[in-house]
Design a protein around this motif. Structure first.
Motif, PDB file in Angstrom:
ATOM      1  N   UNK A 122       0.832  -1.196   0.000  1.00 50.05           N
ATOM      2  CA  UNK A 122       0.000   0.000   0.000  1.00 50.05           C
ATOM      3  C   UNK A 122       0.866   1.245   0.000  1.00 50.05           C
ATOM      4  N   UNK A 123       0.325   2.289  -0.611  1.00 50.66           N
ATOM      5  CA  UNK A 123       0.880   3.635  -0.516  1.00 50.66           C
ATOM      6  C   UNK A 123      -0.088   4.431   0.354  1.00 50.66           C
ATOM      7  N   UNK A 124       0.444   5.131   1.348  1.00 48.77           N
ATOM      8  CA  UNK A 124      -0.373   5.767   2.374  1.00 48.77           C
ATOM      9  C   UNK A 124       0.199   7.156   2.634  1.00 48.77           C
ATOM     10  N   UNK A 125      -0.675   8.159   2.688  1.00 52.65           N
ATOM     11  CA  UNK A 125      -0.183   9.528   2.880  1.00 52.65           C
ATOM     12  C   UNK A 125      -1.036  10.277   3.886  1.00 52.65           C
ATOM     13  N   UNK A 282      -4.277   0.870  -2.272  1.00 54.94           N
ATOM     14  CA  UNK A 282      -3.902  -0.520  -2.002  1.00 54.94           C
ATOM     15  C   UNK A 282      -3.479  -1.226  -3.292  1.00 54.94           C
ATOM     16  N   UNK A 283      -2.278  -1.818  -3.252  1.00 52.99           N
ATOM     17  CA  UNK A 283      -1.700  -2.488  -4.408  1.00 52.99           C
ATOM     18  C   UNK A 283      -2.181  -3.935  -4.432  1.00 52.99           C
ATOM     19  N   UNK A 284      -2.749  -4.345  -5.554  1.00 48.15           N
ATOM     20  CA  UNK A 284      -3.326  -5.681  -5.662  1.00 48.15           C
ATOM     21  C   UNK A 284      -2.240  -6.748  -5.662  1.00 48.15           C
ATOM     22  N   UNK A 285      -2.532  -7.875  -5.025  1.00 43.09           N
ATOM     23  CA  UNK A 285      -1.612  -9.007  -5.029  1.00 43.09           C
ATOM     24  C   UNK A 285      -1.693  -9.788  -6.331  1.00 43.09           C
ATOM     25  N   UNK A 286      -0.630 -10.485  -6.642  1.00 45.69           N
ATOM     26  CA  UNK A 286      -0.591 -11.369  -7.800  1.00 45.69           C
ATOM     27  C   UNK A 286      -1.304 -12.671  -7.432  1.00 45.69           C
ATOM     28  N   UNK A 287      -2.357 -13.051  -8.152  1.00 48.41           N
ATOM     29  CA  UNK A 287      -3.060 -14.299  -7.805  1.00 48.41           C
ATOM     30  C   UNK A 287      -2.154 -15.525  -7.798  1.00 48.41           C
ATOM     31  N   UNK A 288      -1.078 -15.492  -8.558  1.00 44.71           N
ATOM     32  CA  UNK A 288      -0.178 -16.639  -8.603  1.00 44.71           C
ATOM     33  C   UNK A 288       0.535 -16.869  -7.270  1.00 44.71           C
ATOM     34  N   UNK A 289       0.696 -15.798  -6.467  1.00 48.79           N
ATOM     35  CA  UNK A 289       1.449 -15.923  -5.211  1.00 48.79           C
ATOM     36  C   UNK A 289       0.636 -15.496  -3.979  1.00 48.79           C
ATOM     37  N   UNK A 290      -0.455 -14.776  -4.165  1.00 48.12           N
ATOM     38  CA  UNK A 290      -1.211 -14.249  -3.021  1.00 48.12           C
ATOM     39  C   UNK A 290      -2.600 -14.863  -2.892  1.00 48.12           C
ATOM     40  N   UNK A 291      -2.903 -15.850  -3.709  1.00 47.32           N
ATOM     41  CA  UNK A 291      -4.208 -16.515  -3.620  1.00 47.32           C
ATOM     42  C   UNK A 291      -4.272 -17.383  -2.356  1.00 47.32           C
TER      43      UNK A 291
END
Length: 295
Positions: A122-125, A282-291
């Motif tokens: 995530x990027x948060x400000x 919020x940065x989406x996860x890669x389904x290949x590694x975050x599923x």
């Protein structure tokens, strides 16, 4: 803090006096070429948390920066996390669901572990900050895993836990309303509750990290009491050593980016009679590694 390092593309990196995290200066996040971002991304993988003081990015500028790390979760590409209503008044109703979520997030967690695909980061400000308090704390789950005794590492190596936002909100007495909620609803009413390993191997660095947090519960093969005891013990252990905890005191204009695959975080208390406006991408996860395992 550690010695300031200079990247090959010009920005400076000053490691925190912790097991993770770094301050990054001499960079304008509005204008980064490919070579500079490559160096920045490698620093992010190394430190897990990058802090950029006083950048003062607008909403569209933050979204553009966050997209460089990967696709964004559409509902959360630029969402205000705030106790300020759209009309400028403060949220003070005791049953306001946005405040329930904010209070819930004052417990240690990782983002979107309760979704089929957990977040990459995530990027948060900070846009409006209270006079005192209102910090955000981070915990290094790589260092937490490394510090576990070998017997515990062996025990948890094959264990998983379910993750649910509805569960975690209910567990701290902050259950949201079924109708007319002030919260956007992300993470609620998930069809199949995700099951995730207690140990996460980072897909880019290969480092192992402890993966628990407030959303975790119900370890298959353990009784409810055994599961609660183990998760609580792991959560407490993860944040027991100041070496792997960093609490950021915000100034308006600061921006951070964290790696959700190896850090936990939590919001810290503040006086709710003071406004606090933060912007989250919020940065989406890669389904290949975050599923999740159960999907």
């Amino acid at each position: 803090m550690g010695q300031t390092l200079q990247s090959t593309t010009g920005f400076s990196v000053k490691p925190l006096d912790k097991s993770f995290g770094a301050l990054v200066r001499e960079i304008d996040l509005r204008s980064i070429d490919a070579a500079t971002f490559y160096d920045l991304y490698q620093a992010w993988l190394t430190y897990g948390l990058l802090i950029f003081p006083g950048q003062g990015l607008g909403k569209s500028e933050q979204v553009a920066f966050a997209r460089r790390f990967g696709d964004l979760i559409e509902e959360l590409k630029a969402v205000e996390i705030s106790n300020v209503k759209p009309d400028g008044s403060l949220r003070d109703a005791p049953d306001d669901d946005m405040m329930k979520i904010i209070r819930g997030n004052m417990h240690w967690h990782q983002d979107s572990t309760y979704m089929p695909v957990q977040a990459k980061g995530a990027v948060f400000s900070a846009h409006v900050v209270p006079k005192r308090q209102g910090d955000t704390a981070f915990a290094d789950m790589r260092d937490a895993y490394d510090a576990l005794d070998e017997a515990t590492k062996a025990r948890i190596s094959t264990l998983s836990a379910y993750h649910s936002l509805e569960y975690s909100q209910r567990a701290v007495g902050e259950e949201t309303k079924k109708e007319n909620s002030e919260y956007i609803g992300y993470g609620m009413n998930v069809g199949e509750v995700p099951l995730r390993p207690l140990v996460k191997t980072h897909p880019e660095t290969g480092r192992k990290a402890l993966a628990v947090g407030r959303h975790a519960y119900g370890i298959p093969g353990l009784t409810e009491a055994e599961s609660e005891e183990l998760i609580a013990r792991l959560n407490n252990f993860a944040v027991a050593d100041e070496r792997r905890i960093y609490q950021h005191r915000w100034s308006a204009g600061d921006i951070v980016v964290w790696d959700n695959r190896c850090l936990m975080h939590r919001a810290c208390e503040w006086d709710f009679s003071e406004p606090r406006i933060m912007l989250h991408s919020r940065i989406a996860g890669d389904p290949a590694t975050e599923m999740a395992l159960s999907q």
